[in-house]
Scaffold this active site. Structure first.
Site, PDB file in Angstrom:
ATOM      1  N   ASP A 186      -8.806 -25.851   9.248  1.00 24.62           N
ATOM      2  CA  ASP A 186      -9.825 -25.116   8.669  1.00 24.62           C
ATOM      3  C   ASP A 186     -11.204 -25.755   8.535  1.00 24.62           C
ATOM      4  OD1 ASP A 186     -10.420 -22.325   8.245  1.00 24.62           O
ATOM      5  OD2 ASP A 186     -10.042 -22.574   5.978  1.00 24.62           O
ATOM      6  N   CYS A 242       2.335  -4.542  16.073  1.00 25.09           N
ATOM      7  CA  CYS A 242       1.513  -3.790  15.380  1.00 25.09           C
ATOM      8  C   CYS A 242       1.595  -2.070  15.729  1.00 25.09           C
ATOM      9  CB  CYS A 242      -0.116  -4.400  15.413  1.00 25.09           C
ATOM     10  SG  CYS A 242      -0.607  -5.733  14.423  1.00 25.09           S
ATOM     11  N   CYS A 273      -9.894 -11.533  -1.077  1.00 28.81           N
ATOM     12  CA  CYS A 273      -8.954 -10.280  -0.789  1.00 28.81           C
ATOM     13  C   CYS A 273      -8.100 -10.417  -0.014  1.00 28.81           C
ATOM     14  CB  CYS A 273     -10.243  -9.255  -0.278  1.00 28.81           C
ATOM     15  SG  CYS A 273      -9.474  -7.610  -0.221  1.00 28.81           S
ATOM     16  N   CYS A 328      -5.895  -6.648   3.321  1.00 32.18           N
ATOM     17  CA  CYS A 328      -5.325  -6.105   4.627  1.00 32.18           C
ATOM     18  C   CYS A 328      -3.922  -6.875   5.004  1.00 32.18           C
ATOM     19  CB  CYS A 328      -6.401  -6.392   5.688  1.00 32.18           C
ATOM     20  SG  CYS A 328      -6.921  -8.354   5.779  1.00 32.18           S
TER      21      CYS A 328
END
Length: 346
Positions: free
Chosen positions: A132, A189, A242, A245
């Site tokens: 990352d 999904c 956050c 989602c």
């Protein structure tokens, strides 16, 4: 066994010994189709993350990172722990990945050790690794290697197990037996849009299309300067990152518990005491979060975020710390505190 099969077996064994319990291989010779990535950049959706532009070419072609790269080894580290109970009051939420030790340090240290061991096993082996912080599209390689699939929320998802995992990739200059990608990834999904529809700042343009300029994680961590006023109410109580989602994703209904104790919630890091954060000196805040991802925004970013969250909470008890923050030397903090005080006065 062939040399390639021997190296593959050694890599899997060494990865398991170092705690990388999810290990997959894929070929890299043809590089990646990064049309979505180019469209993302063309529309400026990377916001202030200029490194995404600068690192575009090596993200597409691993040969620019490791000449002669033949295979990618994709590693997954689960980080899910149950969220500690909401203490209420003047507190703000932190994304799960930041509750414990900084994963860059934890995973990076293991990758360095892994690289050293593999070179001892195979002195002629060439490799390049990253977690990352280097120009590698980890999610794309994870999908190709069948570790998971990229969901509508742009996270790598393991069907039935969720998306709370860190990814690391290293390239090697030898061919390895490739693992198959997931069959018919889109069906996992299906027609679900929970992640897209729930985002309080409407950061998703559509499935697989995120605009970082509106994303709470970007705004509270990477963004420098004032947060646009029209997006502040959507932050709610998120003071760092956050998870919305991900939390609404059906695949995260019961994610596997992380085996990593270093990633478990440190006291006071899943919920930050916002009044204390604003009253402390900047240097104290920096020291308090040493070795934690929470240092990423710096004291200025954290105090800006804290003031905005307190404005959203609307508790008059926050007035004292906000008055203190309004006199902060940095205009980003003082402006956010003034905005929050105005919200309280309503």
């Amino acid at each position: 066994m062939s040399r390639e099969e021997t190296i593959a077996a050694q890599i899997r064994r060494r990865c398991a010994e170092l705690g990388f319990l999810r290990t997959r291989f894929c070929a890299v010779e043809e590089g990646l189709d990064i049309g979505h990535y180019d469209a993302f950049l063309a529309q400026g959706r990377q916001a202030g993350m200029g490194w995404m532009v600068r690192g575009r070419d090596p993200r597409q072609d691993p040969g620019l990172l490791l000449p002669g790269a033949r295979a990618a080894v994709v590693l997954g580290v689960d980080y899910a722990w149950p969220r500690p109970p909401d203490p209420g009051g003047l507190t703000g939420m932190v994304a799960r990945y930041a509750w414990g030790r900084d994963y860059h340090n934890l995973v990076g240290k293991r990758l360095r050790r892994l690289a050293r061991i593999l070179r001892e096993d195979q002195p002629e082996l060439g490799l390049y690794w990253g977690v990352d912080s280097r120009p590698i599209l980890e999610r794309a390689w994870a999908e190709r290697a069948g570790l998971g699939y990229i969901g509508k929320n742009c996270c790598i998802i393991l069907p039935g197990q969720g998306s709370f995992l860190f990814l690391a990739v290293f390239f090697v200059d030898v061919e390895l037996p490739a693992d198959p990608p997931l069959a018919d990834a889109a069906r996992h999904c299906g027609s679900c849009r929970r992640c897209l529809d729930l985002c309080p700042t409407e950061a998703f343009i559509d499935a697989h299309q995120l605009d970082a300029r509106r994303c709470i994680s970007y705004l509270t961590i990477e963004h420098r300067g004032p947060i646009p006023e029209e997006l502040r109410p959507g932050m709610g109580r998120w003071v760092f990152g956050c998870d919305l989602c991900q939390e609404v994703c059906p695949h995260n209904h019961n994610p596997p518990l992380s085996p990593e104790l270093d990633l478990s919630p440190r006291p006071g890091q899943a919920w930050l005491e916002l009044d204390r954060l604003l009253l402390e000196e900047d240097e104290v805040v920096e020291r308090c979060f040493e070795g934690s991802p929470l240092r990423r925004p710096g004291a200025i970013g954290l105090k800006r975020n804290a003031a905005i969250v307190l404005g959203n909470i609307g508790d008059p008890a926050a007035e004292r710390c906000l008055q203190h923050a309004r006199s902060h030397a940095d205009p980003v903090v003082s402006e956010a505190a003034s905005w929050a005080l105005e919200r309280l006065s309503r």
